[in-house]
Design a protein around this motif. Structure first.
Motif, PDB file in Angstrom:
ATOM      1  N   LEU A  36      -2.893   3.091 -25.757  1.00 34.18           N
ATOM      2  CA  LEU A  36      -4.119   2.478 -25.261  1.00 34.18           C
ATOM      3  C   LEU A  36      -3.742   1.348 -24.317  1.00 34.18           C
ATOM      4  CD1 LEU A  36      -6.110   2.187 -28.630  1.00 34.18           C
ATOM      5  CD2 LEU A  36      -6.173   4.060 -26.956  1.00 34.18           C
ATOM      6  N   ALA A  37      -4.436   1.241 -23.185  1.00 31.31           N
ATOM      7  CA  ALA A  37      -4.109   0.213 -22.206  1.00 31.31           C
ATOM      8  C   ALA A  37      -5.378  -0.336 -21.576  1.00 31.31           C
ATOM      9  CB  ALA A  37      -3.189   0.779 -21.126  1.00 31.31           C
ATOM     10  N   ASP A  38      -5.304  -1.609 -21.190  1.00 31.99           N
ATOM     11  CA  ASP A  38      -6.426  -2.254 -20.525  1.00 31.99           C
ATOM     12  C   ASP A  38      -5.882  -3.333 -19.601  1.00 31.99           C
ATOM     13  OD1 ASP A  38      -9.010  -2.911 -19.809  1.00 31.99           O
ATOM     14  OD2 ASP A  38      -9.315  -4.280 -21.492  1.00 31.99           O
ATOM     15  N   GLY A  39      -6.532  -3.531 -18.464  1.00 38.91           N
ATOM     16  CA  GLY A  39      -6.123  -4.562 -17.528  1.00 38.91           C
ATOM     17  C   GLY A  39      -7.316  -5.172 -16.836  1.00 38.91           C
ATOM     18  N   THR A  40      -7.241  -6.459 -16.563  1.00 43.90           N
ATOM     19  CA  THR A  40      -8.322  -7.159 -15.874  1.00 43.90           C
ATOM     20  C   THR A  40      -7.748  -8.386 -15.180  1.00 43.90           C
ATOM     21  OG1 THR A  40     -10.472  -8.231 -16.148  1.00 43.90           O
ATOM     22  CG2 THR A  40      -8.892  -8.503 -17.932  1.00 43.90           C
ATOM     23  N   ARG A  42       0.816  -1.214   0.000  1.00 40.49           N
ATOM     24  CA  ARG A  42       0.000   0.000   0.000  1.00 40.49           C
ATOM     25  C   ARG A  42       0.851   1.266   0.000  1.00 40.49           C
ATOM     26  NH1 ARG A  42      -5.469  -0.549   1.073  1.00 40.49           N
ATOM     27  NH2 ARG A  42      -6.152  -2.662   1.554  1.00 40.49           N
ATOM     28  N   SER A  43       2.097   1.161   0.411  1.00 36.26           N
ATOM     29  CA  SER A  43       2.996   2.313   0.354  1.00 36.26           C
ATOM     30  C   SER A  43       4.116   2.091  -0.652  1.00 36.26           C
ATOM     31  CB  SER A  43       3.579   2.612   1.743  1.00 36.26           C
ATOM     32  OG  SER A  43       4.240   1.481   2.278  1.00 36.26           O
ATOM     33  N   GLY A  44       3.889   1.190  -1.637  1.00 37.95           N
ATOM     34  CA  GLY A  44       4.838   0.992  -2.732  1.00 37.95           C
ATOM     35  C   GLY A  44       5.805  -0.139  -2.561  1.00 37.95           C
ATOM     36  N   GLY A  45       5.641  -0.976  -1.531  1.00 32.89           N
ATOM     37  CA  GLY A  45       6.581  -2.057  -1.267  1.00 32.89           C
ATOM     38  C   GLY A  45       6.327  -3.272  -2.130  1.00 32.89           C
ATOM     39  N   ALA A  46       6.985  -3.333  -3.278  1.00 35.63           N
ATOM     40  CA  ALA A  46       6.801  -4.442  -4.216  1.00 35.63           C
ATOM     41  C   ALA A  46       7.702  -5.617  -3.858  1.00 35.63           C
ATOM     42  CB  ALA A  46       7.109  -3.982  -5.643  1.00 35.63           C
ATOM     43  N   VAL A  47       7.264  -6.818  -4.247  1.00 31.95           N
ATOM     44  CA  VAL A  47       8.076  -8.026  -4.157  1.00 31.95           C
ATOM     45  C   VAL A  47       8.223  -8.594  -5.570  1.00 31.95           C
ATOM     46  CG1 VAL A  47       7.384  -8.530  -1.790  1.00 31.95           C
ATOM     47  CG2 VAL A  47       6.042  -9.460  -3.680  1.00 31.95           C
ATOM     48  N   GLY A  48       9.042  -9.632  -5.722  1.00 29.71           N
ATOM     49  CA  GLY A  48       9.294 -10.186  -7.053  1.00 29.71           C
ATOM     50  C   GLY A  48       8.025 -10.596  -7.769  1.00 29.71           C
ATOM     51  N   ARG A  49       8.002 -10.374  -9.082  1.00 28.65           N
ATOM     52  CA  ARG A  49       6.783 -10.592  -9.856  1.00 28.65           C
ATOM     53  C   ARG A  49       6.727 -11.949 -10.550  1.00 28.65           C
ATOM     54  NH1 ARG A  49       7.244  -6.466 -14.892  1.00 28.65           N
ATOM     55  NH2 ARG A  49       5.128  -7.228 -15.194  1.00 28.65           N
ATOM     56  N   LEU A  50       7.834 -12.676 -10.642  1.00 27.36           N
ATOM     57  CA  LEU A  50       7.824 -13.960 -11.348  1.00 27.36           C
ATOM     58  C   LEU A  50       6.927 -14.948 -10.615  1.00 27.36           C
ATOM     59  CD1 LEU A  50       9.107 -15.504 -13.754  1.00 27.36           C
ATOM     60  CD2 LEU A  50      10.800 -16.385 -12.127  1.00 27.36           C
ATOM     61  N   GLY A  51       5.970 -15.540 -11.340  1.00 25.18           N
ATOM     62  CA  GLY A  51       5.041 -16.489 -10.724  1.00 25.18           C
ATOM     63  C   GLY A  51       4.114 -15.854  -9.726  1.00 25.18           C
ATOM     64  N   ASN A  52       3.806 -14.569  -9.916  1.00 23.07           N
ATOM     65  CA  ASN A  52       3.035 -13.850  -8.900  1.00 23.07           C
ATOM     66  C   ASN A  52       2.037 -12.882  -9.528  1.00 23.07           C
ATOM     67  OD1 ASN A  52       2.385 -13.155  -6.240  1.00 23.07           O
ATOM     68  ND2 ASN A  52       3.861 -11.471  -6.203  1.00 23.07           N
ATOM     69  N   GLU A  53       1.639 -13.138 -10.787  1.00 21.22           N
ATOM     70  CA  GLU A  53       0.754 -12.193 -11.482  1.00 21.22           C
ATOM     71  C   GLU A  53      -0.462 -12.921 -12.040  1.00 21.22           C
ATOM     72  OE1 GLU A  53       3.689  -8.700 -13.079  1.00 21.22           O
ATOM     73  OE2 GLU A  53       3.760 -10.596 -14.172  1.00 21.22           O
ATOM     74  N   PRO A  54      -1.670 -12.607 -11.542  1.00 25.96           N
ATOM     75  CA  PRO A  54      -2.876 -13.287 -11.991  1.00 25.96           C
ATOM     76  C   PRO A  54      -3.685 -12.501 -13.014  1.00 25.96           C
ATOM     77  CG  PRO A  54      -3.327 -12.160  -9.940  1.00 25.96           C
ATOM     78  CD  PRO A  54      -1.903 -11.808 -10.317  1.00 25.96           C
ATOM     79  N   ASP A  55      -3.100 -11.467 -13.612  1.00 26.23           N
ATOM     80  CA  ASP A  55      -3.883 -10.546 -14.433  1.00 26.23           C
ATOM     81  C   ASP A  55      -3.554 -10.671 -15.911  1.00 26.23           C
ATOM     82  OD1 ASP A  55      -1.295  -9.543 -14.179  1.00 26.23           O
ATOM     83  OD2 ASP A  55      -1.945  -7.460 -14.342  1.00 26.23           O
ATOM     84  N   THR A  56      -4.363  -9.984 -16.712  1.00 23.89           N
ATOM     85  CA  THR A  56      -4.070  -9.741 -18.122  1.00 23.89           C
ATOM     86  C   THR A  56      -3.959  -8.232 -18.295  1.00 23.89           C
ATOM     87  OG1 THR A  56      -5.224 -11.706 -18.936  1.00 23.89           O
ATOM     88  CG2 THR A  56      -4.926  -9.886 -20.487  1.00 23.89           C
ATOM     89  N   TYR A  57      -2.803  -7.794 -18.747  1.00 25.01           N
ATOM     90  CA  TYR A  57      -2.575  -6.365 -18.971  1.00 25.01           C
ATOM     91  C   TYR A  57      -1.990  -6.182 -20.364  1.00 25.01           C
ATOM     92  CZ  TYR A  57      -0.735  -1.655 -18.779  1.00 25.01           C
ATOM     93  OH  TYR A  57      -0.467  -0.352 -19.060  1.00 25.01           O
ATOM     94  N   VAL A  58      -2.570  -5.247 -21.119  1.00 25.76           N
ATOM     95  CA  VAL A  58      -2.151  -5.005 -22.505  1.00 25.76           C
ATOM     96  C   VAL A  58      -2.044  -3.510 -22.726  1.00 25.76           C
ATOM     97  CG1 VAL A  58      -2.737  -5.286 -24.938  1.00 25.76           C
ATOM     98  CG2 VAL A  58      -3.314  -7.091 -23.315  1.00 25.76           C
TER      99      VAL A  58
END
Length: 527
Positions: free
Chosen positions: A170-174, A132-148
């Protein structure tokens, strides 16, 4: 002297031959000298375009030679507040060519993330309370979305050598897995701007400057792709000028961006709550001294301090910021921390008031006038061996009086992406992340759209994530080669105390309390 002036008799002969005696008699009011001047101007413009083309060709040849000689540096180029909303990594964007005519570039990812119970599992780089304050962790194997996102560029070169770029993104995400997602669509125009460069009338310190206006991502943003986190993200609607040459070793750029804070409750004597809105104006000076970058920004959002904070958990409404400042000192290295071939980037940021959101600059209107935030970002890329590449990253932040008097948000993320190139089309990718956090919201909360009040609790602890991902691609080699298709298995665990931060987030929800296995598949592409 120009070609025309040094060969004037020949030029006169050519001009007369082209125009003919009849035309010459018909245009007696226009002297041969005037025609020669026009011809000279056209030749000069042609020479300028030829020179620029030669420079671009030389740069492309140098880049190709560098790529061939250093497989570690195959980082060609092809940019949200988080990368979950944006996009082609900055290393790729930095080397984009301008070309001419219409072109298109794309970033896209799409993945399925399921738990050991064969149900959809929570995920995302900002899954933890520190997110919530910008603390990201590694993204590999951790993304359930579709973003284009799709970027259309139209580049135009004029006869006088000037260049213009028009861009629309143009961008879309779900997060739904369905094929038809119109009800959940967030289709949006994220950029629409025009930029002019190589302007002949720009001379002296402005000779290499370019000007722009519209809605855009700032050119000098950069990110840690493996954390899906920008180091600095400046965006909005406004105008600016890039690359004013103050000295031979100092270039500066200026911009004015507007970002809107809207639909928040305000307090008046006549009526306790009304809907308010204001624009946060961000004036930025971005300076480059070789590999060093120094950025300074000031912000002002008139009337933002009238916002009523009561729905956020009883916090007094008289301490919301309506101005602030932000600064960043960064270094863009061309080796792996001086220890070998590769790259590294590091940045130290500080912000006060509205500048207390140090990454997504000027985007948070809830910050207090006393908010103070400092952040350190470091990452690098290198080859450990001809077939083994490594990308470590560190991201750390301390913030206090952020949303309420006496609150504190401290966290540190350590992450590393490791890849082993086994064949021309297959590699094994591994990622390890650890995040420590100590969060004290000091009673801060908010009211959701359904009228439910949400108050956060103080927590302290660590989050660990380990991922293994067999990966297929048309050709391995380099950190930025895409597209790729991954299969993955991820194990994550965290201290029990983190489940208490909120009753409205993923951690601590039913059947997601720690020691979790998730599995899935994902594609990622950019060009």
């Amino acid at each position: 002297m120009s070609f025309v002036l040094t060969r004037r008799p020949l030029a006169i002969a050519v001009t007369v031959a082209l125009l003919g005696p009849g035309s010459a008699l018909a245009d007696q009011n226009q002297s041969i000298e005037q025609r020669l001047a026009e011809l000279e101007a056209r030749v000069t413009a042609s020479e300028r375009r030829a020179s620029q083309a030669e420079q671009r060709a030389a740069q492309a040849e140098a880049a190709l030679q560098k790529q061939q000689n250093s497989p570690q540096l195959v980082q060609q180029s092809a940019g949200e507040e988080e990368l979950s909303a944006g996009s082609i990594p900055s290393q790729v964007r930095e080397e984009e060519g301008e070309g001419e005519g219409l072109s298109m570039s794309v970033y896209a990812r799409s993945g399925l993330l399921i738990g050991s119970d064969r149900k959809s599992a929570p995920g995302g780089p900002y899954l933890t309370p520190a997110g919530r304050s910008g603390g990201a962790v590694g993204r590999l194997g951790n993304e359930p979305d579709t973003y284009v996102e799709t970027v259309f560029d139209y580049n135009q070169r004029f006869e006088n050598g000037a260049h213009s770029l028009y861009r629309i993104m143009l961008a879309d995400g779900t997060t739904t897995s369905n094929d038809w997602t119109a009800d959940e669509s967030q289709l949006n125009v994220r950029q629409a701007f025009v930029e002019f460069s190589d302007l002949p009338s720009f001379t002296g310190a402005f000779e290499n400057a370019s000007i722009w206006a519209g809605k855009r991502f700032d050119r000098d943003n950069f990110d840690i792709h493996w954390l899906d986190s920008d180091i600095i993200f400046l965006a909005g609607t406004g105008a600016g000028i890039y690359d004013i040459s103050v000295t031979d070793s100092w270039d500066t750029s200026f911009s004015l961006y507007g970002r809107s804070f809207s639909n928040y409750p305000v307090v008046t004597d006549e009526q306790p709550q009304l809907e308010g809105d204001t624009d946060n104006l961000i004036l930025t000076s971005n300076n480059r001294f070789g590999p060093w970058q120094w950025m300074v920004s000031g912000m002002s959002a008139n009337d933002n301090d009238e916002r009523d904070n009561d729905p956020r958990g009883g916090i007094p409404g008289d301490n919301v910021a309506d101005n602030g400042f932000h600064t960043m000192l960064a270094y863009h290295g061309d080796s792996f921390f001086g220890m070998g071939e590769g790259t590294f980037k590091t940045a130290l940021m500080y912000g006060h008031g509205l500048g207390g959101e140090v990454k997504a600059l000027g985007s948070d209107g809830n910050l207090t006038e006393d908010a103070n935030t400092a952040r350190l970002a470091i990452y690098g890329t290198t080859y450990l061996a001809p077939k083994w590449r490594l990308a470590p990253a560190l991201l750390a932040q301390t913030s206090h009086d952020r949303y309420a008097d006496g609150d504190r948000y401290d966290w540190v993320t350590l992450s590393a992406r490791l890849a082993n190139e086994l064949t021309e089309n297959f590699e094994m990718q591994y990622e390890a992340s650890y995040q420590w956090m100590d969060l004290d919201p000091s009673g801060y909360g908010y009211e959701d759209g359904n009228g439910n009040e949400q108050v956060f609790q103080s927590v302290n602890g660590g989050y660990t994530k380990l991922t293994i991902a067999p990966t297929f691609k048309p050709q391995v080699g380099g950190f930025w080669n895409r597209p790729e298709i991954r299969l993955f298995a991820t194990w994550s665990d965290w201290d029990e105390d983190l489940n208490n931060f909120s009753n409205n987030d993923a951690l601590g929800s039913d059947e997601f309390t720690g020691s979790e296995w998730t599995f899935g598949t994902q594609m990622e592409v950019w060009f």
